[in-house]
Motif scaffolding. Structure first.
Motif, PDB file in Angstrom:
ATOM      1  N   ASP A  23       0.725  -1.307   0.239  1.00 12.31           N
ATOM      2  CA  ASP A  23       0.107  -0.429  -0.016  1.00 12.31           C
ATOM      3  C   ASP A  23       1.031   1.348  -0.074  1.00 12.31           C
ATOM      4  N   LYS A  24       1.992   1.229  -0.023  1.00 10.06           N
ATOM      5  CA  LYS A  24       3.065   2.224  -0.399  1.00 10.06           C
ATOM      6  C   LYS A  24       4.357   2.083  -1.364  1.00 10.06           C
ATOM      7  N   PRO A  25       4.074   3.601  -1.913  1.00  9.95           N
ATOM      8  CA  PRO A  25       5.431   3.051  -3.155  1.00  9.95           C
ATOM      9  C   PRO A  25       6.896   2.878  -2.810  1.00  9.95           C
ATOM     10  N   LEU A  26       7.576   2.243  -3.853  1.00  7.82           N
ATOM     11  CA  LEU A  26       8.944   1.913  -3.493  1.00  7.82           C
ATOM     12  C   LEU A  26       9.952   2.762  -2.745  1.00  7.82           C
ATOM     13  N   GLN A  27       9.628   4.897  -3.306  1.00  9.95           N
ATOM     14  CA  GLN A  27       9.716   5.517  -2.329  1.00  9.95           C
ATOM     15  C   GLN A  27       9.407   6.230  -1.291  1.00  9.95           C
ATOM     16  N   ALA A  28       7.926   5.711  -0.805  1.00  8.77           N
ATOM     17  CA  ALA A  28       7.995   5.658   0.467  1.00  8.77           C
ATOM     18  C   ALA A  28       8.806   5.053   1.560  1.00  8.77           C
ATOM     19  N   ILE A  29       8.430   3.554   1.235  1.00 10.67           N
ATOM     20  CA  ILE A  29       9.447   2.214   1.883  1.00 10.67           C
ATOM     21  C   ILE A  29      10.656   2.881   2.417  1.00 10.67           C
ATOM     22  N   LEU A  30      11.613   4.111   1.127  1.00 12.40           N
ATOM     23  CA  LEU A  30      12.639   3.625   0.929  1.00 12.40           C
ATOM     24  C   LEU A  30      13.241   4.933   2.220  1.00 12.40           C
ATOM     25  N   GLU A  31      12.097   6.045   1.970  1.00 10.92           N
ATOM     26  CA  GLU A  31      11.873   7.239   3.595  1.00 10.92           C
ATOM     27  C   GLU A  31      12.674   6.499   4.207  1.00 10.92           C
ATOM     28  N   GLY A  32      11.881   5.399   4.542  1.00  9.67           N
ATOM     29  CA  GLY A  32      12.323   4.874   6.124  1.00  9.67           C
ATOM     30  C   GLY A  32      13.664   4.303   6.237  1.00  9.67           C
ATOM     31  N   TYR A  33      14.646   3.950   5.505  1.00  3.69           N
ATOM     32  CA  TYR A  33      15.954   3.594   5.658  1.00  3.69           C
ATOM     33  C   TYR A  33      16.843   4.686   6.194  1.00  3.69           C
ATOM     34  N   GLU A  34      18.147   4.446   6.636  1.00  5.14           N
ATOM     35  CA  GLU A  34      19.162   4.508   7.019  1.00  5.14           C
ATOM     36  C   GLU A  34      20.458   4.389   6.223  1.00  5.14           C
ATOM     37  N   SER A  35      20.166   5.609   5.650  1.00  3.33           N
ATOM     38  CA  SER A  35      21.941   4.957   5.337  1.00  3.33           C
ATOM     39  C   SER A  35      22.614   6.748   4.494  1.00  3.33           C
ATOM     40  N   HIS A  36      23.909   6.752   4.312  1.00  2.00           N
ATOM     41  CA  HIS A  36      24.642   7.856   4.166  1.00  2.00           C
ATOM     42  C   HIS A  36      24.952   7.722   2.577  1.00  2.00           C
ATOM     43  N   GLU A  37      24.007   7.140   1.845  1.00  2.00           N
ATOM     44  CA  GLU A  37      24.193   7.206   0.792  1.00  2.00           C
ATOM     45  C   GLU A  37      23.132   7.767  -0.114  1.00  2.00           C
ATOM     46  N   GLU A  38      22.722   7.320  -1.129  1.00  2.00           N
ATOM     47  CA  GLU A  38      21.489   8.285  -2.376  1.00  2.00           C
ATOM     48  C   GLU A  38      21.249   6.789  -2.090  1.00  2.00           C
ATOM     49  N   LEU A  39      19.735   6.320  -2.519  1.00  2.00           N
ATOM     50  CA  LEU A  39      19.342   5.124  -2.700  1.00  2.00           C
ATOM     51  C   LEU A  39      18.574   4.872  -4.154  1.00  2.00           C
ATOM     52  N   LEU A  40      17.874   6.161  -3.804  1.00  2.00           N
ATOM     53  CA  LEU A  40      17.089   6.279  -5.201  1.00  2.00           C
ATOM     54  C   LEU A  40      17.572   7.175  -6.188  1.00  2.00           C
ATOM     55  N   HIS A  41      17.825   7.535  -7.110  1.00  2.00           N
ATOM     56  CA  HIS A  41      17.429   8.576  -8.433  1.00  2.00           C
ATOM     57  C   HIS A  41      16.915   8.312  -9.064  1.00  2.00           C
ATOM     58  N   LYS A  42      15.779   9.197  -9.890  1.00  2.00           N
ATOM     59  CA  LYS A  42      15.311   9.286 -10.906  1.00  2.00           C
ATOM     60  C   LYS A  42      15.243  10.309 -11.910  1.00  2.00           C
TER      61      LYS A  42
END
Length: 267
Positions: free
Chosen positions: A192-211
């Protein structure tokens, strides 16, 4: 999520060279969210989100009960990821998102039928694989822990639809289409959530998604480059169906200096 709007096709080639090892997904409309066919179908036709989990489970159960009639090796239906991959391959809505390790294959899928601005999403799968990106709510849920190829893991971490996690990878055995497309899957823990929203809940010092937005004006140049690279439906979908689908591009790709056959010629 960082967004780059391309000025030309050469910029796409330069940018994706920097994203070594990432996975890519092409979408023919730059405005679409990054979500599965199951999520889109449920949102359009099943208004009550509380029913989504049960509807998904029933759909898979129905497929398993009937698909064995058409399979030489029906045992593969017992494997959750392989079963979903088979459903996806034949057009059923599933929670799997098709990605590819080739940015050019992703660009082809984005541009082939685009009539406006298209997009390629790049996902930092190396960070997910090496635990450099972990869910803030439960950092113990590493890629290895949630691996849906392991027995009962799909039921535990994905079908419950409660874990905002992502897993990327392929079934233990890959079909010819997945091989031809350098394909891989991204499996979300919630539908019920797009991938962008799920990745917002991830902790990382790197870029995870690039459009990467591919404007309509660069489509023809890009399609000619992809054609030269033999990235067509004929190469991506082995068999007569792929060949037939590839003919559409032949209708629009015209090379300078091309000889136009006269009426009655064999061409």
């Amino acid at each position: 999520m960082q967004t780059t709007v391309l000025t030309d096709w050469q910029q796409f080639m330069a940018l994706t060279t920097q994203l070594d090892g990432w996975a890519f997904r092409g979408q023919q409309n730059a405005q679409w969210h990054l979500e599965s066919s199951l999520t889109r179908y449920m949102r359009d036709y099943v208004g009550d989100r509380l029913q989504w989990r049960q509807r998904e489970e029933r759909a898979i159960r129905v497929f398993r009960r009937k698909a064995h009639n058409f399979l030489a090796h029906p045992d593969l239906l017992k494997d959750d990821l392989r079963c979903l991959a088979l459903m996806q391959h034949h057009g059923a809505p599933t929670r799997l998102l098709d990605f590819t390790k080739s940015p050019f294959v992703a660009a082809f899928f984005a541009l082939e039928r685009a009539i406006g601005d298209a997009a390629v999403y790049a996902l930092n799968t190396p960070a997910l694989w090496n635990s450099r990106a972990l869910p803030k709510a439960n950092p113990t849920l590493t890629r290895d822990v949630i691996d849906p190829r392991a027995h009962d893991n799909f039921e535990r971490y994905f079908f419950s639809n409660t874990n905002e996690i992502l897993w990327s990878g392929e079934p233990t055995e890959m079909d010819d289409r997945l091989v031809a497309q350098s394909g891989t899957f991204v499996v979300p823990g919630v539908i019920d959530k797009p991938l962008q929203a799920i990745l917002e809940g991830y902790e990382s010092h790197e870029e995870l998604l690039h459009k990467i937005v591919l404007p309509e004006r660069i489509r023809m140049d890009a399609m000619k480059w992809l054609y030269r690279m033999n990235i067509t439906n004929a190469s991506l979908f082995p068999g007569l169906d792929g060949l037939a689908r590839s003919i559409a591009v032949e209708l629009e790709i015209v090379w300078s200096g091309m000889v136009v056959p006269v009426a009655g010629s064999p061409n």
